[in-house]
Design an enzyme around this catalytic site. Structure first.
Site, PDB file in Angstrom:
ATOM      1  N   GLU A 189       0.856  -1.202   0.000  1.00  0.00           N
ATOM      2  CA  GLU A 189       0.000   0.000   0.000  1.00  0.00           C
ATOM      3  C   GLU A 189       0.881   1.236   0.000  1.00  0.00           C
ATOM      4  O   GLU A 189       2.110   1.136   0.050  1.00  0.00           O
ATOM      5  CB  GLU A 189      -0.931  -0.008   1.227  1.00  0.00           C
ATOM      6  CG  GLU A 189      -0.185   0.059   2.551  1.00  0.00           C
ATOM      7  CD  GLU A 189      -1.096   0.125   3.779  1.00  0.00           C
ATOM      8  OE1 GLU A 189      -2.270   0.505   3.657  1.00  0.00           O
ATOM      9  OE2 GLU A 189      -0.599  -0.195   4.872  1.00  0.00           O
ATOM     10  N   LEU A 247      -3.511  -1.406   5.960  1.00  0.00           N
ATOM     11  CA  LEU A 247      -4.667  -0.844   6.653  1.00  0.00           C
ATOM     12  C   LEU A 247      -5.870  -0.977   5.725  1.00  0.00           C
ATOM     13  O   LEU A 247      -5.788  -0.598   4.556  1.00  0.00           O
ATOM     14  CB  LEU A 247      -4.434   0.638   6.991  1.00  0.00           C
ATOM     15  CG  LEU A 247      -5.587   1.251   7.773  1.00  0.00           C
ATOM     16  CD1 LEU A 247      -5.540   0.798   9.233  1.00  0.00           C
ATOM     17  CD2 LEU A 247      -5.560   2.769   7.697  1.00  0.00           C
TER      18      LEU A 247
HETATM   19  N1  PLP Z   1      -3.105   2.921   4.409  1.00  0.00           N
HETATM   20  C1  PLP Z   1      -2.424   3.689   5.264  1.00  0.00           C
HETATM   21  C2  PLP Z   1      -1.074   3.258   5.717  1.00  0.00           C
HETATM   22  C3  PLP Z   1      -2.976   4.904   5.725  1.00  0.00           C
HETATM   23  O1  PLP Z   1      -2.296   5.669   6.591  1.00  0.00           O
HETATM   24  C4  PLP Z   1      -4.254   5.299   5.249  1.00  0.00           C
HETATM   25  C5  PLP Z   1      -4.895   6.546   5.673  1.00  0.00           C
HETATM   26  O2  PLP Z   1      -4.317   7.470   6.162  1.00  0.00           O
HETATM   27  C6  PLP Z   1      -4.917   4.467   4.349  1.00  0.00           C
HETATM   28  C7  PLP Z   1      -4.318   3.281   3.961  1.00  0.00           C
HETATM   29  C8  PLP Z   1      -6.271   4.846   3.801  1.00  0.00           C
HETATM   30  O3  PLP Z   1      -7.259   4.695   4.794  1.00  0.00           O
HETATM   31  P1  PLP Z   1      -8.596   5.550   4.759  1.00  0.00           P
HETATM   32  O4  PLP Z   1      -9.206   5.364   3.424  1.00  0.00           O
HETATM   33  O5  PLP Z   1      -9.429   4.955   5.844  1.00  0.00           O
HETATM   34  O6  PLP Z   1      -8.212   6.973   5.027  1.00  0.00           O
END
Ligand code: PLP
Length: 282
Positions: free
Chosen positions: A177, A201
């Site tokens: 990611e 995440l």
């Molecule tokens: N992955 C990481 C490491 C993040 O820090 C984030 C958000 O800041 C995301 C993915 C995306 O998550 P979200 O769509 O809930 O903001």
């Protein structure tokens, strides 16, 4: 500017953190970033739910229930008259003499929240951004939205110091990611993204995108893809609460597709905006 600190709404300049707060000393805590559009919250329940799930995975007790936290978010947005911005909310394991093991049950978690105006990145969304590849050196519980972001910070700094918007991380051959976003490729009309395991995440934006793809008949596959597959993809985009659906048109020196936002990414952006409009006044 009003902020929330352990049960009270105070002016930001009066909000002080103890030097032995475990969030400050160890990064021993969790957080959420919730988007505000036109003064309304977007996908708040999902963010709140993930906050409690992160807490459970860390064996951390949040000293407020869901209803209380929800009302704190609404009060802050109102007090600060947030139009387009975010609510940041953080819970640490509280204040106690520095020692690695958990403090006693009598120590309550520290909860802070504040708001910030942040416009939608419309220009970047329209033109696309560039990214660089960075080896993913983070720990093996990236599913927890932990305050400990050193790996993410080092990755983002590597990208930003070279003029890139994001670092796309990979463990060996596998793309995981971004440093603060999820990563997606489009190949022959199918969207691929890393499955929601301990290595990423599970973004709320990612879930909204999956929903929209499913509803609109765009094949969406949660399946690992390699660095080579990334570089030879028809389209790449990253996604997060603040970046929404963000086209990546170049990775290092490699131009992706036609070097402009691709048709599937553009459609997903339109559906995402429609989804915002169904919840918020924009
Ligand atoms: N992955 C990481 C490491 C993040 O820090 C984030 C958000 O800041 C995301 C993915 C995306 O998550 P979200 O769509 O809930 O903001």
């Amino acid at each position: 500017e009003t902020v929330f600190l352990n049960g009270e709404f105070v002016k930001r300049k009066h909000a002080k953190v103890d030097i032995e707060d475990r969030g400050y000393q160890f990064g021993d805590g969790i957080y959420e970033v919730i988007r505000v559009y036109g003064g309304d919250v977007f996908t708040m329940n999902e963010h709140m739910e993930r906050l409690y799930q992160s807490a459970e995975k860390m064996k951390l007790k949040i000293p407020f229930d869901l209803q209380e936290l929800t009302s704190i978010v609404f009060k802050l947005i109102e007090a600060n008259e947030v139009n387009e911005g975010i609510v940041y909310m953080q819970v640490s394991r509280g204040i106690s003499p520095r020692q690695h093991h958990f403090p006693g049950e009598d120590v309550s978690g520290s909860v802070i929240a504040y708001t910030k105006e942040i416009p939608r990145p419309l220009k970047e969304m329209q033109e696309g951004v560039t990214a660089t590849l960075v080896e993913d050196i983070r720990w093996l519980r990236c599913d927890i939205k932990s305050l400990n972001l050193l790996g993410n910070i080092l990755a983002k700094e590597e990208a930003s110091s070279k003029g890139h918007f994001e670092a796309i991380q990979h463990r060996g051959e596998t793309v995981t990611e971004g440093s603060s976003s999820n990563a997606f490729i489009v190949k022959d009309g199918t969207v691929f993204t890393h499955p929601a395991t301990n290595l990423i995440l599970n973004g709320i934006t990612r879930r909204v995108i999956k929903d929209m793809a499913d509803k609109n008949g765009v094949p969406f596959v949660e399946q690992i893809f390699t660095v080579d597959e990334l570089l030879s993809a028809d389209e790449i985009f990253i996604a997060s609460t603040t970046s929404e659906v963000m086209p990546v048109i170049k990775v290092n020196d490699v131009t992706i597709g036609q070097g402009m936002p691709g048709p599937v990414t553009t459609k997903l952006q339109e559906w995402f905006t429609a989804s915002i409009k169904s919840e918020c006044k924009i």
